[in-house]
Structures are given as structure tokens and as C-alpha cells.
Scaffold this active site. Structure first.
Site, PDB file in Angstrom:
ATOM      1  N   HIS A  92       0.756  -1.271  -0.100  1.00  0.00           N
ATOM      2  CA  HIS A  92       0.144  -0.151   0.063  1.00  0.00           C
ATOM      3  C   HIS A  92       1.062   1.376   0.034  1.00  0.00           C
ATOM      4  O   HIS A  92       2.061   1.521   0.412  1.00  0.00           O
ATOM      5  CB  HIS A  92      -0.923  -0.139   1.229  1.00  0.00           C
ATOM      6  CG  HIS A  92      -2.025  -1.134   0.989  1.00  0.00           C
ATOM      7  ND1 HIS A  92      -3.102  -0.974   1.935  1.00  0.00           N
ATOM      8  CD2 HIS A  92      -2.433  -2.162   0.200  1.00  0.00           C
ATOM      9  CE1 HIS A  92      -3.643  -1.923   1.738  1.00  0.00           C
ATOM     10  NE2 HIS A  92      -3.354  -2.667   0.552  1.00  0.00           N
ATOM     11  N   CYS A 116      -6.458   1.420   5.096  1.00  0.00           N
ATOM     12  CA  CYS A 116      -7.135   0.264   5.385  1.00  0.00           C
ATOM     13  C   CYS A 116      -6.819   0.024   6.892  1.00  0.00           C
ATOM     14  O   CYS A 116      -5.955   0.618   7.591  1.00  0.00           O
ATOM     15  CB  CYS A 116      -6.556  -0.949   4.564  1.00  0.00           C
ATOM     16  SG  CYS A 116      -4.907  -1.279   4.719  1.00  0.00           S
ATOM     17  N   GLU A 145       0.782   4.155   1.702  1.00  0.00           N
ATOM     18  CA  GLU A 145       0.957   4.570   3.040  1.00  0.00           C
ATOM     19  C   GLU A 145       2.059   3.693   3.672  1.00  0.00           C
ATOM     20  O   GLU A 145       2.892   4.313   4.052  1.00  0.00           O
ATOM     21  CB  GLU A 145       0.035   4.157   3.906  1.00  0.00           C
ATOM     22  CG  GLU A 145      -1.581   4.898   3.416  1.00  0.00           C
ATOM     23  CD  GLU A 145      -2.367   4.213   2.763  1.00  0.00           C
ATOM     24  OE1 GLU A 145      -3.530   4.493   2.912  1.00  0.00           O
ATOM     25  OE2 GLU A 145      -2.055   3.268   1.896  1.00  0.00           O
TER      26      GLU A 145
END
Length: 168
Positions: free
Chosen positions: A84, A112, A86
Site C-alpha cells: 500500500h 485500510c 501508506e
């Protein structure tokens, strides 16, 4: 001597973007680097109006890009190969020794659950996101940790006015 001095131009009075708008625009640009064919997500970590790290979703460094042809690289409806945005921003900061505690992260998508936990542990104090992601537990954990969660303002069209302002 009748010499005319050049006129000093008037300062421009165009609307400048807010800091949130500015960093979200950069975050959208970062997302264009994503190597996952399923979705393009970007993240930018900022402190004191300075960019500390960026990340986008995709396969690990040096590995082939994600391939979703005929369901490839997919597991339980998610790309199993992609990291991801992030997570990649956090890893970039760690890899280069950049302290990020007390920072804000700008994300094209709501984090998430796993990303929310990592952001909390990294000391991120504010998350600004553009698109919703259906993960109520992630939002609950961020709230419990005292991490400020803000939805970004709508992007401005070329005219410089927000889409919500154009109908006024």
C-alpha cells in the site's frame, strides 16, 4: 530628462490553494507512479509544510509489476503483490532515516486497517484522505489513538474555484 520608469506590476490576486489542497494535488501526482494495474493510490508524509516521504502502491522494489490478467496476483479480492501507498511512504522514511512522528499523511484513499495501525505506531497525528474506503475499524482505531482524520476538500477545477463553489 523625461525618462519614464518601468511600472511595477500589480501583485497577482489569484486564489492560492490551501495547504491541504496543495499537498493533496501532490498526492494525486504521486499516485500516478503506482505499479498496480488495479488501482493507483498515493501518500505523502508532511511535517511543518515540508514533504518528508512519499509512497505509491505497487510491487516491491525491483520486482515485476502487478498483473491482474485472468485474476493473477489477486487474493480475496485484493492484490496480494502490491504494498500500500501508506506503507511505502513509511518504509521510505525509515529507509532514509527521516523522523516522521508528529506528521500528517495525505492519502488519495482512506487507510485500510493495517495501514491505520502502522500510521498510529509511526506517530502520525493527522490523516487527510480524498476517497472513502469501507473500513470502519480503521477509522475507529485512528479515533481511539487520537489521530485526526479529515476528508480532503474537493479538487479545484482549472478555473481555480472548487466544484462546490461553482454552483453558487
Amino acid at each position: 530628462m523625461n525618462e519614464t520608469l518601468p511600472q511595477i506590476p500589480e501583485p497577482q490576486t489569484h486564489d492560492r490553494p490551501s495547504w491541504d489542497e496543495y499537498f493533496m494535488a501532490i498526492t494525486r501526482a504521486v499516485a500516478t507512479r503506482a505499479t498496480c494495474s488495479r488501482r493507483s493510490v498515493g501518500a505523502v508524509i508532511v511535517k511543518d509544510k515540508r514533504i518528508l516521504a512519499t509512497g505509491y502502491n505497487g510491487a516491491p522494489i525491483g520486482m515485476r509489476h502487478c498483473d491482474h490478467t485472468d485474476g493473477g496476483d489477486m487474493r480475496d479480492g485484493h492484490c496480494a503483490r502490491s504494498t500500500h501507498a501508506e506503507q511505502n511512504a513509511l518504509v521510505q522514511a525509515a529507509r532514509y532515516g527521516t523522523p516522521i512522528a508528529g506528521s500528517t499523511i495525505y492519502c488519495t484513499d482512506h487507510p485500510c486497517l493495517t495501514c491505520a495501525k502502522l500510521l498510529i505506531n509511526a506517530g502520525i497525528v493527522r490523516v487527510v484522505y480524498e476517497s472513502a474506503y469501507p473500513d470502519e475499524l480503521a477509522a475507529a482505531l485512528l479515533a481511539e489513538a487520537g489521530t485526526q482524520l479529515d476528508r480532503a476538500p474537493a479538487p479545484r477545477p482549472a478555473s481555480g474555484r472548487r466544484q462546490s463553489e461553482q454552483s453558487r
